[in-house]
Motif scaffolding. Sequence first.
Motif, mmCIF file in Angstrom:
data_model
loop_
_atom_site.group_PDB
_atom_site.id
_atom_site.type_symbol
_atom_site.label_atom_id
_atom_site.label_comp_id
_atom_site.label_asym_id
_atom_site.label_seq_id
_atom_site.Cartn_x
_atom_site.Cartn_y
_atom_site.Cartn_z
ATOM 1 N N SER A 6 -8.179 -12.584 -1.219
ATOM 2 C CA SER A 6 -7.386 -13.787 -0.958
ATOM 3 C C SER A 6 -5.942 -13.386 -0.706
ATOM 4 O O SER A 6 -5.384 -12.557 -1.429
ATOM 5 N N THR A 7 -5.332 -14.009 0.308
ATOM 6 C CA THR A 7 -3.933 -13.717 0.603
ATOM 7 C C THR A 7 -3.008 -14.317 -0.444
ATOM 8 O O THR A 7 -1.862 -13.907 -0.571
ATOM 9 N N THR A 8 -3.508 -15.293 -1.196
ATOM 10 C CA THR A 8 -2.707 -15.898 -2.258
ATOM 11 C C THR A 8 -2.694 -14.956 -3.443
ATOM 12 O O THR A 8 -3.715 -14.693 -4.054
ATOM 13 N N GLY A 9 -1.559 -14.443 -3.736
ATOM 14 C CA GLY A 9 -1.423 -13.471 -4.838
ATOM 15 C C GLY A 9 -0.801 -12.168 -4.382
ATOM 16 O O GLY A 9 0.261 -11.837 -4.831
ATOM 17 N N PRO B 152 0.829 -1.211 0.000
ATOM 18 C CA PRO B 152 0.000 0.000 0.000
ATOM 19 C C PRO B 152 0.864 1.262 0.000
ATOM 20 O O PRO B 152 2.014 1.234 0.468
ATOM 21 N N PRO B 153 0.326 2.359 -0.513
ATOM 22 C CA PRO B 153 1.059 3.623 -0.438
ATOM 23 C C PRO B 153 1.271 4.026 1.025
ATOM 24 O O PRO B 153 0.520 3.610 1.907
ATOM 25 N N THR B 154 2.259 4.856 1.270
ATOM 26 C CA THR B 154 2.525 5.350 2.622
ATOM 27 C C THR B 154 1.258 5.966 3.212
ATOM 28 O O THR B 154 0.569 6.735 2.546
ATOM 29 N N GLY B 155 0.959 5.590 4.452
ATOM 30 C CA GLY B 155 -0.212 6.131 5.139
ATOM 31 C C GLY B 155 -1.472 5.305 4.966
ATOM 32 O O GLY B 155 -2.513 5.653 5.521
ATOM 33 N N PHE B 156 -1.390 4.212 4.196
ATOM 34 C CA PHE B 156 -2.552 3.359 3.967
ATOM 35 C C PHE B 156 -2.285 1.945 4.462
ATOM 36 O O PHE B 156 -1.144 1.518 4.583
ATOM 37 N N GLN B 157 -3.365 1.202 4.729
ATOM 38 C CA GLN B 157 -3.274 -0.192 5.131
ATOM 39 C C GLN B 157 -3.336 -1.089 3.902
ATOM 40 O O GLN B 157 -3.900 -0.713 2.869
ATOM 41 N N SER B 158 -2.826 -2.305 4.034
ATOM 42 C CA SER B 158 -2.930 -3.269 2.945
ATOM 43 C C SER B 158 -4.276 -3.984 3.029
ATOM 44 O O SER B 158 -4.946 -3.976 4.065
ATOM 45 N N PHE B 159 -4.663 -4.620 1.942
ATOM 46 C CA PHE B 159 -5.904 -5.387 1.907
ATOM 47 C C PHE B 159 -5.876 -6.564 2.878
ATOM 48 O O PHE B 159 -6.911 -7.144 3.174
ATOM 49 N N ALA B 160 -4.707 -6.913 3.401
ATOM 50 C CA ALA B 160 -4.603 -8.025 4.352
ATOM 51 C C ALA B 160 -5.490 -7.811 5.574
ATOM 52 O O ALA B 160 -5.929 -8.791 6.198
ATOM 53 N N VAL B 161 -5.809 -6.555 5.915
ATOM 54 C CA VAL B 161 -6.671 -6.303 7.076
ATOM 55 C C VAL B 161 -8.097 -6.797 6.839
ATOM 56 O O VAL B 161 -8.852 -6.986 7.787
ATOM 57 N N ILE B 162 -8.465 -7.034 5.593
ATOM 58 C CA ILE B 162 -9.797 -7.577 5.272
ATOM 59 C C ILE B 162 -9.882 -9.037 5.711
ATOM 60 O O ILE B 162 -10.917 -9.486 6.179
ATOM 61 N N GLY B 163 -8.790 -9.762 5.567
ATOM 62 C CA GLY B 163 -8.757 -11.161 5.994
ATOM 63 C C GLY B 163 -9.043 -12.110 4.846
ATOM 64 O O GLY B 163 -9.936 -11.874 4.018
ATOM 65 N N ASN B 164 -8.283 -13.178 4.790
ATOM 66 C CA ASN B 164 -8.402 -14.165 3.720
ATOM 67 C C ASN B 164 -9.817 -14.732 3.625
ATOM 68 O O ASN B 164 -10.388 -15.172 4.624
ATOM 69 N N GLY B 165 -10.396 -14.684 2.427
ATOM 70 C CA GLY B 165 -11.719 -15.249 2.175
ATOM 71 C C GLY B 165 -12.881 -14.342 2.516
ATOM 72 O O GLY B 165 -14.036 -14.697 2.264
ATOM 73 N N ASN B 166 -12.601 -13.178 3.069
ATOM 74 C CA ASN B 166 -13.670 -12.241 3.413
ATOM 75 C C ASN B 166 -14.001 -11.335 2.230
ATOM 76 O O ASN B 166 -13.195 -11.149 1.325
ATOM 77 N N THR B 167 -15.188 -10.749 2.270
ATOM 78 C CA THR B 167 -15.620 -9.836 1.216
ATOM 79 C C THR B 167 -15.549 -8.401 1.719
ATOM 80 O O THR B 167 -15.572 -8.148 2.927
ATOM 81 N N THR B 168 -15.478 -7.477 0.770
ATOM 82 C CA THR B 168 -15.448 -6.056 1.094
ATOM 83 C C THR B 168 -15.969 -5.255 -0.095
ATOM 84 O O THR B 168 -16.010 -5.763 -1.222
ATOM 85 N N PHE B 169 -16.380 -4.040 0.155
ATOM 86 C CA PHE B 169 -16.720 -3.128 -0.927
ATOM 87 C C PHE B 169 -15.419 -2.577 -1.499
ATOM 88 O O PHE B 169 -14.506 -2.247 -0.751
ATOM 89 N N TYR B 170 -15.327 -2.482 -2.824
ATOM 90 C CA TYR B 170 -14.093 -2.001 -3.452
ATOM 91 C C TYR B 170 -14.405 -1.009 -4.563
ATOM 92 O O TYR B 170 -15.509 -0.970 -5.102
ATOM 93 N N THR B 171 -13.388 -0.234 -4.911
ATOM 94 C CA THR B 171 -13.393 0.595 -6.113
ATOM 95 C C THR B 171 -12.084 0.339 -6.841
ATOM 96 O O THR B 171 -11.034 0.254 -6.207
#
Length: 96
Positions: free
Chosen positions: A63-66, A27-46
């Motif tokens: 997915s954490t794979t990738g 992630p860019p400086t100051g942002f979190q990675s998608f890993a905080v969503i958790g493997n197999g979980n869904t989220t709203f995205y753009t």
Amino acid sequence: MALVLADRVKDTTTTTGTGVVTLSGTPPTGFQSFAVIGNGNTTFYTIADQGGANWEVGIGTYSTTGPTLARTTVLASSNSGSLVSFTAGTKTVFVT
């Protein structure tokens, strides 16, 4: 599989087409990675094309794979509400 929302989650991708998006994992400086969503979980995205007017908002599965984000349900897009076939170049991906 749970719907997870988190603040300041952002990444980039160079994935093309309409399939699963491979995230850079950095992630860019100051942002979190998608890993905080958790493997197999869904989220709203753009996903927004940095070099053009293509964009897509939806519900995706992380997915954490990738790591990857599967574009499960498109809610709105620059392609009349359908999956956008992204072309070459860097796209910004973030939790909406």
